[in-house]
Design a protein around this motif. Structure first.
Motif, PDB file in Angstrom:
ATOM      1  N   LEU A   1      33.154-112.605 -30.253  1.00 19.38           N
ATOM      2  CA  LEU A   1      33.691-112.504 -31.497  1.00 19.38           C
ATOM      3  C   LEU A   1      33.153-113.395 -32.502  1.00 19.38           C
ATOM      4  CD1 LEU A   1      36.815-111.138 -32.529  1.00 19.38           C
ATOM      5  CD2 LEU A   1      37.129-113.450 -32.377  1.00 19.38           C
ATOM      6  N   ILE A   2      33.003-114.678 -31.806  1.00 20.81           N
ATOM      7  CA  ILE A   2      32.598-116.013 -32.914  1.00 20.81           C
ATOM      8  C   ILE A   2      31.333-115.608 -33.489  1.00 20.81           C
ATOM      9  CG2 ILE A   2      31.855-118.168 -32.832  1.00 20.81           C
ATOM     10  CD1 ILE A   2      34.282-118.500 -30.808  1.00 20.81           C
ATOM     11  N   HIS A   3      30.216-114.799 -32.478  1.00 21.01           N
ATOM     12  CA  HIS A   3      28.909-114.756 -32.966  1.00 21.01           C
ATOM     13  C   HIS A   3      28.616-113.399 -33.340  1.00 21.01           C
ATOM     14  CE1 HIS A   3      28.400-118.259 -30.427  1.00 21.01           C
ATOM     15  NE2 HIS A   3      27.504-118.468 -31.483  1.00 21.01           N
ATOM     16  N   TRP A   4      29.816-112.686 -34.023  1.00 23.09           N
ATOM     17  CA  TRP A   4      29.331-111.553 -34.431  1.00 23.09           C
ATOM     18  C   TRP A   4      28.783-111.617 -35.927  1.00 23.09           C
ATOM     19  CZ3 TRP A   4      28.853-106.747 -34.192  1.00 23.09           C
ATOM     20  CH2 TRP A   4      28.740-105.729 -35.102  1.00 23.09           C
ATOM     21  N   PRO A   5      27.547-110.852 -36.260  1.00 31.17           N
ATOM     22  CA  PRO A   5      26.855-111.047 -37.259  1.00 31.17           C
ATOM     23  C   PRO A   5      27.420-111.042 -38.701  1.00 31.17           C
ATOM     24  CG  PRO A   5      26.066-109.023 -36.151  1.00 31.17           C
ATOM     25  CD  PRO A   5      27.357-109.705 -35.635  1.00 31.17           C
ATOM     26  N   GLY A   6      28.480-110.262 -38.752  1.00 29.50           N
ATOM     27  CA  GLY A   6      29.196-110.080 -40.240  1.00 29.50           C
ATOM     28  C   GLY A   6      30.049-111.165 -40.261  1.00 29.50           C
ATOM     29  N   PRO A   7      30.944-111.170 -41.203  1.00 28.29           N
ATOM     30  CA  PRO A   7      32.235-111.844 -41.665  1.00 28.29           C
ATOM     31  C   PRO A   7      32.872-111.917 -40.305  1.00 28.29           C
ATOM     32  CG  PRO A   7      31.626-110.518 -43.565  1.00 28.29           C
ATOM     33  CD  PRO A   7      30.882-110.064 -42.414  1.00 28.29           C
ATOM     34  N   CYS A   8      33.649-113.018 -40.104  1.00 28.21           N
ATOM     35  CA  CYS A   8      34.582-113.169 -38.888  1.00 28.21           C
ATOM     36  C   CYS A   8      35.503-111.990 -38.862  1.00 28.21           C
ATOM     37  CB  CYS A   8      35.167-114.389 -38.963  1.00 28.21           C
ATOM     38  SG  CYS A   8      36.115-114.765 -37.061  1.00 28.21           S
ATOM     39  N   PRO A   9      35.608-111.227 -37.878  1.00 26.86           N
ATOM     40  CA  PRO A   9      36.613-109.949 -37.929  1.00 26.86           C
ATOM     41  C   PRO A   9      37.720-110.273 -37.408  1.00 26.86           C
ATOM     42  CG  PRO A   9      34.852-109.905 -36.030  1.00 26.86           C
ATOM     43  CD  PRO A   9      34.670-111.023 -36.801  1.00 26.86           C
ATOM     44  N   ASP A  10      38.698-109.434 -37.747  1.00 24.17           N
ATOM     45  CA  ASP A  10      39.875-109.526 -37.087  1.00 24.17           C
ATOM     46  C   ASP A  10      39.907-109.141 -35.667  1.00 24.17           C
ATOM     47  OD1 ASP A  10      42.611-108.656 -36.094  1.00 24.17           O
ATOM     48  OD2 ASP A  10      43.286-108.580 -37.969  1.00 24.17           O
ATOM     49  N   PRO A  11      40.413-110.010 -34.520  1.00 24.24           N
ATOM     50  CA  PRO A  11      40.520-109.388 -33.280  1.00 24.24           C
ATOM     51  C   PRO A  11      40.533-108.359 -32.747  1.00 24.24           C
ATOM     52  CG  PRO A  11      41.344-111.817 -33.476  1.00 24.24           C
ATOM     53  CD  PRO A  11      41.270-111.139 -34.863  1.00 24.24           C
ATOM     54  N   ALA A  12      41.699-107.588 -33.580  1.00 25.14           N
ATOM     55  CA  ALA A  12      42.134-106.135 -33.485  1.00 25.14           C
ATOM     56  C   ALA A  12      40.786-105.179 -33.537  1.00 25.14           C
ATOM     57  CB  ALA A  12      43.126-105.822 -34.122  1.00 25.14           C
ATOM     58  N   ASP A  13      39.635-105.763 -34.453  1.00 24.70           N
ATOM     59  CA  ASP A  13      38.577-104.694 -34.735  1.00 24.70           C
ATOM     60  C   ASP A  13      37.538-104.503 -33.568  1.00 24.70           C
ATOM     61  OD1 ASP A  13      39.631-104.349 -37.312  1.00 24.70           O
ATOM     62  OD2 ASP A  13      38.185-105.912 -38.164  1.00 24.70           O
ATOM     63  N   PHE A  14      37.861-105.583 -32.593  1.00 30.28           N
ATOM     64  CA  PHE A  14      36.937-105.591 -31.544  1.00 30.28           C
ATOM     65  C   PHE A  14      37.459-104.813 -30.114  1.00 30.28           C
ATOM     66  CE2 PHE A  14      34.413-108.690 -33.241  1.00 30.28           C
ATOM     67  CZ  PHE A  14      33.263-108.871 -32.720  1.00 30.28           C
ATOM     68  N   ALA A  15      38.477-104.052 -30.585  1.00 25.95           N
ATOM     69  CA  ALA A  15      39.078-103.357 -29.093  1.00 25.95           C
ATOM     70  C   ALA A  15      38.115-102.247 -28.706  1.00 25.95           C
ATOM     71  CB  ALA A  15      40.249-102.430 -29.766  1.00 25.95           C
ATOM     72  N   PRO A  16      37.190-101.591 -29.430  1.00 21.91           N
ATOM     73  CA  PRO A  16      36.378-100.608 -28.707  1.00 21.91           C
ATOM     74  C   PRO A  16      35.205-101.438 -28.020  1.00 21.91           C
ATOM     75  CG  PRO A  16      36.492 -99.963 -31.102  1.00 21.91           C
ATOM     76  CD  PRO A  16      37.475-101.379 -30.972  1.00 21.91           C
ATOM     77  N   ALA A  17      34.895-102.385 -28.442  1.00 22.39           N
ATOM     78  CA  ALA A  17      33.882-103.516 -27.676  1.00 22.39           C
ATOM     79  C   ALA A  17      34.593-103.826 -26.611  1.00 22.39           C
ATOM     80  CB  ALA A  17      33.403-104.453 -28.600  1.00 22.39           C
ATOM     81  N   MET A  18      35.990-104.406 -26.720  1.00 22.31           N
ATOM     82  CA  MET A  18      36.436-105.098 -25.232  1.00 22.31           C
ATOM     83  C   MET A  18      36.746-104.061 -24.261  1.00 22.31           C
ATOM     84  SD  MET A  18      36.616-108.270 -26.342  1.00 22.31           S
ATOM     85  CE  MET A  18      35.161-107.988 -27.451  1.00 22.31           C
ATOM     86  N   ALA A  19      37.056-102.691 -24.871  1.00 22.73           N
ATOM     87  CA  ALA A  19      37.043-101.548 -23.869  1.00 22.73           C
ATOM     88  C   ALA A  19      35.899-101.424 -23.209  1.00 22.73           C
ATOM     89  CB  ALA A  19      37.455-100.234 -24.680  1.00 22.73           C
TER      90      ALA A  19
END
Length: 322
Positions: A243-261
């Motif tokens: 999450l911290i090293h996502w290359p774009g702007p720091c996203p909402d953690p909820a946006d990471f649901a597919p990656a976390m899945a």
């Protein structure tokens, strides 16, 4: 200097060959740790294609002991995991007096490099799936069931909070962190005694310590830890790092649901009960947040890390449990 030590190690390991060194990391002006890729010059056959990794640690009793532990742990993991697409670079030579070790070169790209080229967080699902599969295989080597005790983790964080209040350290955005402590106490109470897994953890499990080849093989490396801990620690470290090293702007953690899945599909059954996952996720974010005060200087990267850790701690997004 690192060049002289690395050259001496390679000459001992492969007498009669010369190597070209490409330095991947050098710390403390070469007096600390260093890592180089070594390729033979003027060799023929299989040796001409061979690529090695040379790792150096400080040539002190502590440095030598640390490298010896890493070499031993990596030898165990390599022997256990190298029959599949989930791999560990093969340890090849250890020079105690030089504090030098030589390993198989996994090649490929780190997951950090691949992560930096993604367009959306959802595109990270295959990479985190591979990371989850590798981590599960590694934990399985030593996993055991144990009821969870939040006390050591909670007490560790509270010591840092007390040190800030006493003026012995500085925690950024302390008022916001302090506001999360009651919720952490409640999660600790709910998680006590719940099902949990302990294992010899990697303990530095971030995207830079995983390599993926074009063939799909995934390699994990850098085994400096040989102690048992909560298996969740590695999962929390990796997902926070992603999450911290996502290359774009720091996203909402909820946006990471597919990656976390993707990660959870790779790892399989969670390493602990949902209540333990909820406690450990908040603890991991708060603990990393508190540690930022011990790191030198401020800057965009540090401010971004702080913003992401605050979001992880305050939103309660369930990253560690599907």
């Amino acid at each position: 200097m690192p060049h002289a030590r690395a050259t001496k190690a390679l000459r001992t390991f492969r007498p009669g060959l010369r190597f070209a060194l490409h330095w991947l990391a050098v710390r403390d002006g070469g007096n600390g740790s260093a890592v180089a890729r070594a390729k033979p010059l003027g060799a023929a056959g299989d040796q001409a294609r061979e690529s090695l990794i040379v790792k150096l640690l400080p040539a002190t009793p502590e440095g030598r002991a640390k490298l010896t532990r890493e070499f031993a742990r990596q030898s165990v993991a390599s022997a256990a995991m190298n029959g599949t697409d989930l791999r560990v670079p093969r340890p090849m030579w250890l020079g105690d007096t030089l504090a030098a070790a030589i390993y198989e070169d996994a090649g490929g790209k780190t997951l950090s490099q691949l992560w930096a080229g993604l367009a959306t967080p959802a595109d990270g699902a295959p990479l985190l799936h591979a990371a989850g599969r590798w981590l599960r295989a590694y934990h399985t080597l030593s996993a055991r069931a144990a009821p969870f005790s939040p006390a050591p983790h909670l007490n560790w964080l509270l010591k840092g909070v007390a040190a800030h209040r006493a003026g012995q350290r500085t925690i950024p955005e302390f008022t916001r962190l302090e506001a999360q402590i009651p919720a952490l106490h409640a999660l600790a109470k709910a998680s006590h005694g719940q099902p949990n897994t302990r294992a010899i953890t990697h303990r530095d499990f971030h995207l830079r310590n995983l390599i993926q080849r074009r063939s799909g093989q995934t390699f994990g490396f850098d085994f400096e830890n040989d102690a048992e801990d909560e298996a969740l620690r590695d999962s929390a470290f990796l997902l926070n790092d992603a999450l911290i090293h996502w290359p774009g702007p720091c996203p909402d953690p909820a946006d990471f649901a597919p990656a976390m899945a993707g990660f959870h599909a790779g790892y399989g059954a969670p390493a602990a009960a949902p209540a333990v996952c909820a406690f450990f996720q908040k603890f991991a974010a708060l603990n990393a947040w508190a540690k930022l005060g011990t790191q030198p200087a401020s800057g965009p990267a540090r401010r971004r890390r702080l913003a992401c850790l605050i979001a992880l701690a305050e939103t309660g997004q369930a990253l560690l449990h599907p």
